[in-house]
Write a protein that holds these residues in place. Sequence first.
Motif, short mmCIF file in Angstrom:
data_model
loop_
_atom_site.label_atom_id
_atom_site.label_comp_id
_atom_site.label_asym_id
_atom_site.label_seq_id
_atom_site.Cartn_x
_atom_site.Cartn_y
_atom_site.Cartn_z
N MET A 165 71.08 38.80 54.15
CA MET A 165 70.33 37.57 54.44
C MET A 165 69.70 36.98 53.18
O MET A 165 68.96 36.00 53.25
N HIS A 166 69.98 37.59 52.02
CA HIS A 166 69.45 37.12 50.73
C HIS A 166 67.93 36.98 50.76
O HIS A 166 67.37 35.99 50.29
N ILE A 167 67.26 37.99 51.34
CA ILE A 167 65.80 37.95 51.39
C ILE A 167 65.24 38.74 50.20
O ILE A 167 65.51 39.95 50.07
N PRO A 168 64.49 38.09 49.30
CA PRO A 168 63.94 38.82 48.14
C PRO A 168 62.99 39.94 48.58
O PRO A 168 62.27 39.79 49.58
N PHE A 169 63.00 41.03 47.81
CA PHE A 169 62.14 42.20 48.09
C PHE A 169 61.22 42.34 46.88
O PHE A 169 61.50 43.10 45.95
N HIS A 170 60.11 41.61 46.88
CA HIS A 170 59.25 41.53 45.70
C HIS A 170 58.43 42.81 45.50
O HIS A 170 57.96 43.39 46.48
N GLY A 171 58.20 43.21 44.27
CA GLY A 171 57.33 44.35 44.00
C GLY A 171 57.70 45.04 42.71
O GLY A 171 58.25 44.42 41.79
N TYR A 172 57.42 46.31 42.65
CA TYR A 172 57.60 47.06 41.40
C TYR A 172 57.86 48.54 41.70
O TYR A 172 57.65 49.00 42.83
N GLU A 173 58.30 49.26 40.65
CA GLU A 173 58.50 50.71 40.77
C GLU A 173 57.31 51.38 40.09
O GLU A 173 56.85 50.91 39.05
N LEU A 174 56.84 52.50 40.66
CA LEU A 174 55.79 53.27 39.97
C LEU A 174 56.45 54.06 38.83
O LEU A 174 57.56 54.57 39.00
N PRO A 175 55.76 54.14 37.67
CA PRO A 175 56.41 54.79 36.53
C PRO A 175 56.56 56.30 36.69
O PRO A 175 57.49 56.90 36.16
#
Length: 355
Positions: A165-175
């Motif tokens: 559905m081309h839905i962005p998944f915003h966020g980050y990875e923990l280091p």
Amino acid sequence: MENSHVLIVGAGPTGLTAAVELARRGIIPVVIEKRKSASHLSRAVGILPRSMKLLGPSGAATAIRTEAITFRRAIFHTQSKQFANLPLDTHKDDNNRLYGMPQNRTEAHLRNAFKALGGKINYGAELLSLFQSDTGISASILGKAFRFDTVIGADGSDSVVREAMHIPFHGYELPEIWSIADVDAWGWKAPSAFQAYMLDKGGVVVVVPLAKNRYRVISNRPYALAALPVPSNITKLHRAANFAISVRQAETYQRGRVFLAGDAAHCHSPVGGRGMNLGIADAADLAERIATGTTDGYHSARHPVGRTTIKQSERARRIITSTHPVTRTLLRNFLRLVQHSPLLQRRFLKKVLDL
Ligand SMILES: Cc1cc2nc3c(=O)[nH]c(=O)nc-3n(C[C@H](O)[C@H](O)[C@H](O)COP(=O)(O)OP(=O)(O)OC[C@H]3O[C@@H](n4cnc5c(N)ncnc54)[C@H](O)[C@@H]3O)c2cc1C
């Protein structure tokens, strides 16, 4: 595959809750699961009162309660030295307890409830692609195309439904790399307590009871057992793994008649033990909306709850893993204060149990 206008992709706790809650309202969905059989992984442990309430009408909560353990206390240490010991089971209402059991057992009770309502899970059935048009949704499963009116993407953090559905998944990875170990051990002090050990340089190890003489050890350092600052009489190692953590949320939970729920919609660290519980709540809300024709409110109802949960989990993670001596001292002093104040204990419990 059986005939239904609703497809659920994924038979984890989210997909199974949606399946049970739809079936209870007379809609038996098609449930597909790419695994060949049910998962044996114990991932989520804590089951919050809110989840138990949602799973009450199907009978799943009663089945869970007969098998689960009740967390009695939360004990905090600096290295091996205890500094606070708080009760978790003082609420007047028995339903407001924190129950614990391995995720695969929670899933087993949900599967049983779904089967009792006439449902079936199609194992070894992977969704390969999904296409939505004005006339409906076409899903490619096991090399064949099937049509549905409504699709629930409960297919976890690498969701194919979300991607399609081309839905962005915003966020980050923990280091940092986190780790878990599930063990059998005997003679463990306070066997029904959740125990947290604060280490130096922002390290933390948590021991969570899973069942009688069985424990989960989890740490924000690799090799959780090696990080544990107290001796442990381990008789069996069931599983040990290191893992990375993503903190992300889907931009929208709905595209036309395709919906996201659970880890497909949001993921964060295990701090606070909210992930599975949030997925169960998404699924119960969505099932009710599908049955009552009110799905257009789904995104606006659930997206803010997900955002707040991620924020709170991240705030708690930053505090307990802080390397700053002032933050660590403040945390210790705050928990000591809670230990000695019934009013603060009630507030602490309300927060931990999400009441
Ligand atoms: C170590 C660890 C500890 C945790 N502890 C807790 C805790 O104490 N409390 C808590 O609330 N949460 C905890 N969590 C988080 C919790 O496990 C997840 O939030 C929960 O599993 C999400 O459920 P879900 O059904 O949304 O997704 P999942 O459990 O990931 O299920 C998704 C399912 O979809 C299937 N699938 C994927 N793609 C497809 C496809 N294309 N076709 C068909 N099927 C597909 C997968 O095989 C899987 O079975 C923990 C997680 C980890 C890793």
